[in-house]
Design a protein around this motif. Structure first.
Motif, mmCIF file in Angstrom:
data_model
loop_
_atom_site.group_PDB
_atom_site.id
_atom_site.type_symbol
_atom_site.label_atom_id
_atom_site.label_comp_id
_atom_site.label_asym_id
_atom_site.label_seq_id
_atom_site.Cartn_x
_atom_site.Cartn_y
_atom_site.Cartn_z
ATOM 1 N N ASN A 7 16.116 73.747 15.050
ATOM 2 C CA ASN A 7 15.450 74.031 16.318
ATOM 3 C C ASN A 7 14.255 74.940 16.033
ATOM 4 O OD1 ASN A 7 14.748 75.480 18.780
ATOM 5 N ND2 ASN A 7 16.596 74.589 19.677
ATOM 6 N N GLU A 8 13.045 74.401 16.157
ATOM 7 C CA GLU A 8 11.839 75.157 15.806
ATOM 8 C C GLU A 8 11.690 76.422 16.646
ATOM 9 O OE1 GLU A 8 8.353 72.784 15.767
ATOM 10 O OE2 GLU A 8 9.214 71.231 14.467
ATOM 11 N N TRP A 9 12.054 76.339 17.906
ATOM 12 C CA TRP A 9 11.927 77.514 18.778
ATOM 13 C C TRP A 9 12.852 78.633 18.311
ATOM 14 C CZ3 TRP A 9 15.519 80.064 21.831
ATOM 15 C CH2 TRP A 9 15.000 81.043 22.682
ATOM 16 N N LEU A 10 14.113 78.283 17.987
ATOM 17 C CA LEU A 10 15.071 79.296 17.548
ATOM 18 C C LEU A 10 14.656 79.884 16.203
ATOM 19 C CD1 LEU A 10 17.664 80.819 18.016
ATOM 20 C CD2 LEU A 10 18.945 78.893 17.045
ATOM 21 N N ILE A 11 14.143 79.022 15.307
ATOM 22 C CA ILE A 11 13.657 79.500 14.010
ATOM 23 C C ILE A 11 12.543 80.525 14.222
ATOM 24 C CG2 ILE A 11 12.305 78.832 12.000
ATOM 25 C CD1 ILE A 11 14.997 77.995 11.471
ATOM 26 N N LYS A 12 11.598 80.209 15.098
ATOM 27 C CA LYS A 12 10.442 81.092 15.319
ATOM 28 C C LYS A 12 10.868 82.416 15.948
ATOM 29 C CE LYS A 12 5.792 81.316 17.268
ATOM 30 N NZ LYS A 12 5.960 82.732 17.655
ATOM 31 N N VAL A 13 11.754 82.349 16.946
ATOM 32 C CA VAL A 13 12.189 83.566 17.635
ATOM 33 C C VAL A 13 12.910 84.507 16.669
ATOM 34 C CG1 VAL A 13 13.781 84.485 19.368
ATOM 35 C CG2 VAL A 13 12.300 82.536 19.923
ATOM 36 N N SER A 14 13.825 83.959 15.881
ATOM 37 C CA SER A 14 14.564 84.806 14.939
ATOM 38 C C SER A 14 13.667 85.299 13.824
ATOM 39 C CB SER A 14 15.773 84.055 14.374
ATOM 40 O OG SER A 14 15.388 82.814 13.817
ATOM 41 N N ALA A 15 12.718 84.476 13.383
ATOM 42 C CA ALA A 15 11.764 84.901 12.350
ATOM 43 C C ALA A 15 10.907 86.049 12.855
ATOM 44 C CB ALA A 15 10.885 83.726 11.930
ATOM 45 N N ASP A 16 10.397 85.925 14.087
ATOM 46 C CA ASP A 16 9.590 86.999 14.672
ATOM 47 C C ASP A 16 10.389 88.297 14.760
ATOM 48 O OD1 ASP A 16 7.479 85.262 14.926
ATOM 49 O OD2 ASP A 16 7.783 84.891 17.077
ATOM 50 N N GLY A 17 11.684 88.190 15.100
ATOM 51 C CA GLY A 17 12.522 89.372 15.198
ATOM 52 C C GLY A 17 12.710 90.049 13.851
ATOM 53 N N LEU A 18 12.887 89.249 12.796
ATOM 54 C CA LEU A 18 13.054 89.804 11.453
ATOM 55 C C LEU A 18 11.773 90.493 10.975
ATOM 56 C CD1 LEU A 18 15.022 86.889 9.734
ATOM 57 C CD2 LEU A 18 15.940 89.078 10.513
ATOM 58 N N ILE A 19 10.636 89.857 11.215
ATOM 59 C CA ILE A 19 9.358 90.441 10.800
ATOM 60 C C ILE A 19 9.074 91.725 11.570
ATOM 61 C CG2 ILE A 19 6.859 90.077 10.811
ATOM 62 C CD1 ILE A 19 7.432 87.105 10.209
ATOM 63 N N GLU A 20 9.340 91.712 12.870
ATOM 64 C CA GLU A 20 9.127 92.911 13.688
ATOM 65 C C GLU A 20 9.984 94.077 13.193
ATOM 66 O OE1 GLU A 20 9.643 94.422 18.340
ATOM 67 O OE2 GLU A 20 9.826 92.288 17.823
ATOM 68 N N ALA A 21 11.228 93.796 12.838
ATOM 69 C CA ALA A 21 12.115 94.847 12.329
ATOM 70 C C ALA A 21 11.609 95.372 10.990
ATOM 71 C CB ALA A 21 13.532 94.306 12.191
ATOM 72 N N ALA A 22 11.132 94.475 10.134
ATOM 73 C CA ALA A 22 10.652 94.878 8.805
ATOM 74 C C ALA A 22 9.422 95.767 8.893
ATOM 75 C CB ALA A 22 10.345 93.635 7.970
ATOM 76 N N GLN A 23 8.617 95.583 9.943
ATOM 77 C CA GLN A 23 7.407 96.385 10.096
ATOM 78 C C GLN A 23 7.697 97.850 10.421
ATOM 79 O OE1 GLN A 23 5.346 94.034 13.042
ATOM 80 N NE2 GLN A 23 4.338 92.745 11.509
ATOM 81 N N LYS A 24 8.949 98.155 10.756
ATOM 82 C CA LYS A 24 9.320 99.540 11.042
ATOM 83 C C LYS A 24 9.515 100.356 9.770
ATOM 84 C CE LYS A 24 11.716 98.297 15.344
ATOM 85 N NZ LYS A 24 13.018 98.295 16.070
ATOM 86 N N LEU A 25 9.729 99.661 8.640
ATOM 87 C CA LEU A 25 9.942 100.337 7.363
ATOM 88 C C LEU A 25 8.984 99.742 6.331
ATOM 89 C CD1 LEU A 25 13.853 100.399 7.357
ATOM 90 C CD2 LEU A 25 12.347 102.353 7.709
ATOM 91 N N ALA A 26 8.032 100.530 5.901
ATOM 92 C CA ALA A 26 6.946 100.028 5.062
ATOM 93 C C ALA A 26 7.443 99.338 3.797
ATOM 94 C CB ALA A 26 6.002 101.183 4.694
#
Length: 362
Positions: free
Chosen positions: A325-344
């Motif tokens: 599911n492309e939508w689910l892949i994108k949503v979860s990917a965005d969440g992972l990237i957003e979390a990673a941006q909190k720790l350099a």
């Protein structure tokens, strides 16, 4: 130790489950594996056993009601019945798990037959009484006396009857030695030396030989006093919270340590990645799990850890599907990237591997 044994029938149902949690903590090393077992099956079994122990603690301190844990307890009851990975030597110890999960799930598959004429008030908590009796017989298979497990359980009961004036256990109950003497809080387990040498060390070595160092670490964290703290809340000023971690094996000697529910998501993600048939995707998913696991360990709150582990699980499981599911892949990917941006230190490793995996679907 008083001359007469305590009345386990005088404990409330919740208190009895708390005493059973301590009983389980002591008997983990009595589970001797069969000669040929799958390490993944062993790891899964102990994850569920840790989960059961935590459920019993939550009920014992009043953090969860019996109805709230009933469904999960039923799942555990069925799971433990289906798994036969232990040697005959451990049969009686494993039987105690069936007794406890049957009671916690309120399944009532096990029937107890009281002595004729026994008063009703003497028939309560039969699973606790039987579990103590069962594991005390189990330890004789290891050339130790029944009292090795009977006495600490009796002392737990004495402590509850003397110090717990509500239906639930207090936080000090779980801070005591696992093999208590005077009942004072301590960082030591009080474990008898013969138990440590004849049973515990052999059990640890067996797990390490299977690459399950994380399971050993989780158990060590479990036996040095469950950390239970009282927090002030508007609904209940004396509510209790269990603070405890589990360590997950991620292959190549690496591990993840974090809250139990988060650890379960990490374990599912890792297993899903490792079982991926397409080699390039498998390697990338395994790298992602390693990177995100490190990120999650550094996140400050349990809520953040839980959210990111859920996104990781969704991303990995969806990525494996023939038609993701492309939508689910994108949503979860965005969440992972957003979390990673909190720790350099994790921004580039997590972002780059997520984008590499996304590129496979373009």
């Amino acid at each position: 130790m008083p001359e007469n044994r305590p009345r386990y029938q005088s404990l409330t149902r919740e208190q009895a489950f708390g005493v059973e949690a301590r009983l389980l903590q002591r008997v983990f090393p009595l589970f001797v594996l069969k000669d040929e077992v799958n390490p993944a099956d062993v790891n899964e079994y102990y994850l569920n056993l840790f989960d059961l122990t935590h459920l019993l603690i939550q009920v014992g301190i009043g953090n969860k009601s019996l109805e709230e844990v009933k469904e999960r307890a039923e799942e555990l009851n069925k799971y433990f019945h289906l798994n036969k990975i232990f040697a005959d030597k451990s049969y009686l110890a494993v039987e105690a798990i069936y007794l406890i999960t049957d009671a916690l799930s309120q399944s009532n598959r096990i029937r107890y037959y009281p002595l004729p004429g026994l008063p009703v008030h003497d028939q309560v908590n039969p699973d606790l009484v039987m579990s103590i009796s069962t594991v005390s017989h189990a330890i004789t298979k290891f050339n130790l006396t029944k009292e090795t497990l009977i006495e600490p359980a009796d002392l737990d009961c004495y402590y509850v009857l003397k110090n717990c004036d509500s239906d639930y256990l207090n936080s000090e109950f779980f801070a005591r030695k696992l093999w208590p003497d005077n009942g004072s809080p301590t960082g030591d387990t009080g474990m008898p030396f013969p138990f440590q040498i004849l049973i515990l060390e052999n059990w640890k070595n067996d797990l390490r030989s299977l690459g399950l160092t994380g399971t050993v670490k989780s158990y060590e964290g479990l036996i040095y006093g469950i950390k239970v703290r009282s927090e002030r809340q508007l609904e209940n000023k004396n509510s209790n919270t269990v603070i405890n971690n589990v360590t997950i094996n991620l292959g190549d000697g690496s591990t993840f340590t974090g809250p139990v529910s988060v650890g379960e998501n990490i374990q599912v993600s890792y297993n899903a990645a490792a079982s991926t048939s397409e080699e390039d995707l498998k390697v990338k998913l395994e790298t992602l799990v390693h990177n995100v696991s490190g990120l999650i360990e550094q996140l400050p709150t349990e809520k953040e850890k839980s959210n990111v582990s859920t996104q990781l699980k969704a991303f990995v499981e969806e990525s494996k599907k023939e038609s993701p599911n492309e939508w689910l892949i994108k949503v979860s990917a965005d969440g992972l990237i957003e979390a990673a941006q909190k720790l350099a230190s994790f921004t580039e490793p997590v972002t780059s591997i997520v984008k590499e995996i996304m590129g496979l679907f373009s």
